[in-house]
Design a protein around this motif. Sequence first.
Motif, PDB file in Angstrom:
ATOM      1  N   TYR A 172      84.660  14.810 -54.187  1.00 20.88           N
ATOM      2  CA  TYR A 172      85.306  15.993 -53.616  1.00 20.88           C
ATOM      3  C   TYR A 172      84.294  16.857 -52.866  1.00 20.88           C
ATOM      4  N   ALA A 206      85.838  15.483 -49.589  1.00 17.92           N
ATOM      5  CA  ALA A 206      87.231  15.922 -49.557  1.00 17.92           C
ATOM      6  C   ALA A 206      87.432  17.236 -48.803  1.00 17.92           C
ATOM      7  N   ILE A 257      94.177  11.402 -50.999  1.00 17.30           N
ATOM      8  CA  ILE A 257      93.104  11.105 -51.953  1.00 17.30           C
ATOM      9  C   ILE A 257      93.703  10.545 -53.237  1.00 17.30           C
ATOM     10  N   PRO A 267      90.132  11.164 -46.129  1.00 14.56           N
ATOM     11  CA  PRO A 267      90.953  11.102 -47.349  1.00 14.56           C
ATOM     12  C   PRO A 267      91.262   9.679 -47.784  1.00 14.56           C
TER      13      PRO A 267
END
Lengths: 144, 403
Positions: free
Chosen positions: B103, B107, B117, B147
């Motif tokens: 992340y 992300a 994700i 993603p």
Amino acid sequence: MLNSRKVRLMTKLAVFEEQQGKEDVKLSNYYRGDYVRLNVMKTIISTTVGFLILLALFAAYKMEYIVNEAINLNYGTILRLILAVYFAVLIVYIFATTIYYFLKYSKSRNRLTRYYRMLRRLKKIYIAERKEKEENEERKEEQS
Amino acid sequence: MKAWLMLLEYRTIFREFFQKYKMFVMPSIRFIVCLLSYIKLNSFLGYSELFGSPIVIVGFSVVGAFAPSIFTVLMVLAYAIAHIYAASAVLAIIVFVLFFLVYLMAARFSGKYAYMIIAMPILYLFGLQYVGPIFVAIAGGAGGIIPVVCGTIFYYILKLVNVEELMGPVKGVDAVLELLLKVIEVIVTNKAMVISIVIFSTVIIVISLIKKLSVSWVYEIAIVVGGVLNLILFGIVKAVVEVDISFVAIFFQSLLAILIMLIIQFFRLLVDYTSVVTTHFEDDEYLYFVKAVPKIELARTSKQVKTFSDSDKLKSSFNNAELEEDDDEDIRELLGMTGFKEPVGEEEEVPEETLKFNYVRKPRVFAPRQELNKTTEPEKPDFEENVLESKMKEASKENNTEE
């Protein structure tokens, strides 16, 4: 009496404000440079934390080697290598963040331009309505 | 042709149904998607009896149906980690740290496709993983790479629970370090993950490039090309590298992905434009409660390219139905097609500096300054008039004296 054109415009403005406009109006509070810089700072923090976690995982992976060769390791070289890799990763992320948020801000400005164009049209409609109202009042006064 | 028209008719029926019952249909769809995801995750992981119970699954699905998307994504991640925690607490913590790392590093750039994700691992579990990259490429663009890549990594992290040597009691720091080493080794040496990431990224880039072409049916072409490219690349990799991927599965899953994406593309406009919006606003006279129902025209089914050579052709090609939207207001005003007249009267005040600038630029230095709103003819300069008058007087005097 309802002005259908005005209602149509106001509906589109309200829909925009409720959907995409929320984020776009928030972005409009920043100058482009400030917005990009803010996100670059967030990226620097998250990249640094992520890099430290990666470093910890790598150290754990190589723990046996590090423990066995603890005395013979050249810590200065290792530190320089770590810093070089860190700054290289940071530069790449800063570059990617700058481009990403620059484009995001530009797209937001395009949407806001359309929004402001609609607002200007609404303003013209209000001016026309006010003028018509004043003319009607003048005519009534003349007649009375 | 008849079949195509029938399909369009059914789509119109679905559209009307969606518009009428959108308030019930969207949460229902989200509930079904969440329910299937949790059931599949439970069957894949299934270490916790508590989180595997139907009441918990249904309860989580109900919450996911109404919660914001990001909250639903976090709930699914938490559900997966909870299952792993029931088997091995240390492994659950390691998985959480890995999720957090992905992340932090990637992300943040996922944008509005952050749900991919968690959607990618779920698609993998259903054998529909090839739908993900094509969908993201069609709906978004090259930005969907991040993603999809994060989702692929998440799936292979979740797959760690299938590795027997990782599941088991862990006692002591040595055992924790050993487990960590094994996890890192499993992830780093996972060829299938790296190959999948590279191929998915290539497919997304190729589809994004095809989408930019100005041809008719461009989305459909992009979907087919993307699916075939996916099949070819995985086939080549399977032939060259020893990877634990079945070619038969790749073949049928790629074909299924193309079919599913063509169906989604057919209904995509339906989903994009069927969002009925209710809003309210007010002005000086009225309080408005408005329900905006978007129109969908059959002509907008796929991208049609029109070329124009001159303004007359441009004017004739537009019709009022297409130009109803205010987006094209400027075009209509330019072409004189609007019945709306600009209000005359109030004009913006010109700043004094500008006036002075204009005044200085005028050739007649002695001309009086004109007020903005007066529509009078420009006055002749005083000195010219005086000269004329004086000359006329002189002429008349001369005439009088001669007489």
